[in-house]
Motif scaffolding. Structure first.
Motif, mmCIF file in Angstrom:
data_model
loop_
_atom_site.group_PDB
_atom_site.id
_atom_site.type_symbol
_atom_site.label_atom_id
_atom_site.label_comp_id
_atom_site.label_asym_id
_atom_site.label_seq_id
_atom_site.Cartn_x
_atom_site.Cartn_y
_atom_site.Cartn_z
ATOM 1 N N MET A 201 0.852 -1.191 0.000
ATOM 2 C CA MET A 201 0.000 0.000 0.000
ATOM 3 C C MET A 201 0.884 1.237 0.000
ATOM 4 S SD MET A 201 -3.319 1.009 1.809
ATOM 5 C CE MET A 201 -3.835 2.669 1.985
ATOM 6 N N PRO A 202 0.698 2.132 -0.968
ATOM 7 C CA PRO A 202 1.525 3.329 -1.024
ATOM 8 C C PRO A 202 1.185 4.300 0.099
ATOM 9 C CG PRO A 202 -0.065 3.299 -2.844
ATOM 10 C CD PRO A 202 -0.219 2.020 -2.094
ATOM 11 N N GLY A 203 2.208 5.095 0.498
ATOM 12 C CA GLY A 203 1.997 6.129 1.520
ATOM 13 C C GLY A 203 1.255 7.310 0.938
ATOM 14 N N HIS A 204 0.947 8.262 1.786
ATOM 15 C CA HIS A 204 0.246 9.464 1.344
ATOM 16 C C HIS A 204 1.190 10.357 0.540
ATOM 17 C CE1 HIS A 204 -3.343 8.669 3.672
ATOM 18 N NE2 HIS A 204 -2.589 8.410 4.722
ATOM 19 N N PRO A 205 0.643 11.040 -0.477
ATOM 20 C CA PRO A 205 1.463 12.018 -1.196
ATOM 21 C C PRO A 205 1.892 13.124 -0.235
ATOM 22 C CG PRO A 205 -0.608 11.610 -2.346
ATOM 23 C CD PRO A 205 -0.710 10.951 -1.020
ATOM 24 N N LYS A 206 3.012 13.767 -0.566
ATOM 25 C CA LYS A 206 3.463 14.888 0.262
ATOM 26 C C LYS A 206 4.290 15.836 -0.587
ATOM 27 C CE LYS A 206 7.153 12.007 2.063
ATOM 28 N NZ LYS A 206 7.684 11.361 3.234
ATOM 29 N N VAL A 207 4.424 17.058 -0.080
ATOM 30 C CA VAL A 207 5.342 18.024 -0.675
ATOM 31 C C VAL A 207 6.417 18.306 0.361
ATOM 32 C CG1 VAL A 207 3.766 19.074 -2.343
ATOM 33 C CG2 VAL A 207 3.860 19.979 -0.031
ATOM 34 N N ILE A 208 7.666 18.382 -0.124
ATOM 35 C CA ILE A 208 8.818 18.616 0.740
ATOM 36 C C ILE A 208 9.514 19.878 0.247
ATOM 37 C CG2 ILE A 208 10.990 17.671 1.614
ATOM 38 C CD1 ILE A 208 9.813 14.871 0.695
ATOM 39 N N ILE A 209 9.671 20.850 1.123
ATOM 40 C CA ILE A 209 10.299 22.106 0.735
ATOM 41 C C ILE A 209 11.804 21.890 0.562
ATOM 42 C CG2 ILE A 209 10.769 24.494 1.413
ATOM 43 C CD1 ILE A 209 8.027 24.559 2.712
ATOM 44 N N LEU A 210 12.309 22.364 -0.576
ATOM 45 C CA LEU A 210 13.726 22.231 -0.897
ATOM 46 C C LEU A 210 14.507 23.523 -0.681
ATOM 47 C CD1 LEU A 210 13.341 20.298 -4.274
ATOM 48 C CD2 LEU A 210 13.753 19.331 -1.999
ATOM 49 N N PHE B 7 7.369 17.188 -5.114
ATOM 50 C CA PHE B 7 6.120 16.440 -4.966
ATOM 51 C C PHE B 7 6.476 14.962 -4.920
ATOM 52 C CE2 PHE B 7 2.391 14.279 -6.901
ATOM 53 C CZ PHE B 7 1.458 14.595 -5.927
ATOM 54 N N ASP B 8 6.142 14.303 -3.819
ATOM 55 C CA ASP B 8 6.464 12.886 -3.616
ATOM 56 C C ASP B 8 5.159 12.113 -3.525
ATOM 57 O OD1 ASP B 8 7.743 10.490 -3.029
ATOM 58 O OD2 ASP B 8 8.003 10.975 -0.908
ATOM 59 N N CYS B 9 4.913 11.269 -4.530
ATOM 60 C CA CYS B 9 3.639 10.545 -4.580
ATOM 61 C C CYS B 9 3.845 9.173 -5.200
ATOM 62 C CB CYS B 9 2.626 11.355 -5.392
ATOM 63 S SG CYS B 9 1.013 10.558 -5.536
ATOM 64 N N GLU B 10 3.765 8.142 -4.370
ATOM 65 C CA GLU B 10 3.946 6.774 -4.868
ATOM 66 C C GLU B 10 2.842 6.368 -5.838
ATOM 67 O OE1 GLU B 10 4.713 3.956 -1.755
ATOM 68 O OE2 GLU B 10 6.072 5.338 -0.742
#
Length: 177
Positions: A1-10, A98-101
């Motif tokens: 099961m994929p994790g929740h999408p997230k945004v990570i500030i760079l 944007f990190d989204c499995e």
């Protein structure tokens, strides 16, 4: 099961801050009323929104921001842009990953880095400074800035010398009258 999408500030001053996306819509902006508040002068009060797509993932919609919203360097204006895993979302001068499995499973490529913030145990990581496109921030250091400062200093010194010489000539003429 994929994790929740997230945004990570760079971007530098908020680097590593992460926002997990579980709701249908998120507002991004400078004011605290926004779901994702980014206190940066290049970010508009209500800059853009992230809206969940039926097939998974999110799309970004610009809300008439002053400095624009970009996905992988391309400015979006009147249309929504679907995000896929590893897209770089730029809100004003702040860059986010944007990190989204869910979108990775649909054939999107994955970005791999040697930096793992979860295993850092609070230690500082040597991360190179990222370039922002902020109209408010000046680049620091670097040979270009030193060269410009040298040229400006030389021009100011020449102008000051010309003014002093002109005053001396004027004084000599006044005294000889």
């Amino acid at each position: 099961m994929p994790g929740h999408p997230k945004v990570i500030i760079l971007s530098e001053h908020l680097r590593g801050q992460s926002f997990e996306l579980t709701e249908q819509e998120y507002t991004i902006g400078r004011v605290e009323e926004c779901d994702i508040c980014i206190p940066d002068p290049t970010v508009s009060s209500h800059h853009c929104s992230l809206v969940r797509l039926e097939q998974g993932g999110y799309k970004v919609v610009d809300k008439g921001s002053t400095n624009g919203t970009r996905v992988n360097g391309a400015r979006i204006e009147n249309e929504a842009q679907a995000l896929v895993n590893s897209d770089i979302l730029q809100v004003g001068g702040v860059e986010m990953l944007f990190d989204c499995e869910e979108t990775r499973a649909n054939g999107a490529t994955s970005t791999h880095t040697v930096i793992n913030l979860e295993e850092a145990d609070g230690a500082e990581l040597a991360v190179p400074e990222m370039q922002n496109f902020s109209p408010f921030g000046a680049k620091r250091g670097g040979p270009e800035n030193k060269k410009v400062l040298m040229i400006m200093g030389t021009v100011i010194a020449v102008l000051a010398a010309a003014v002093v010489i002109s005053l001396v000539i004027l004084l000599v003429k006044l005294v000889s009258l």
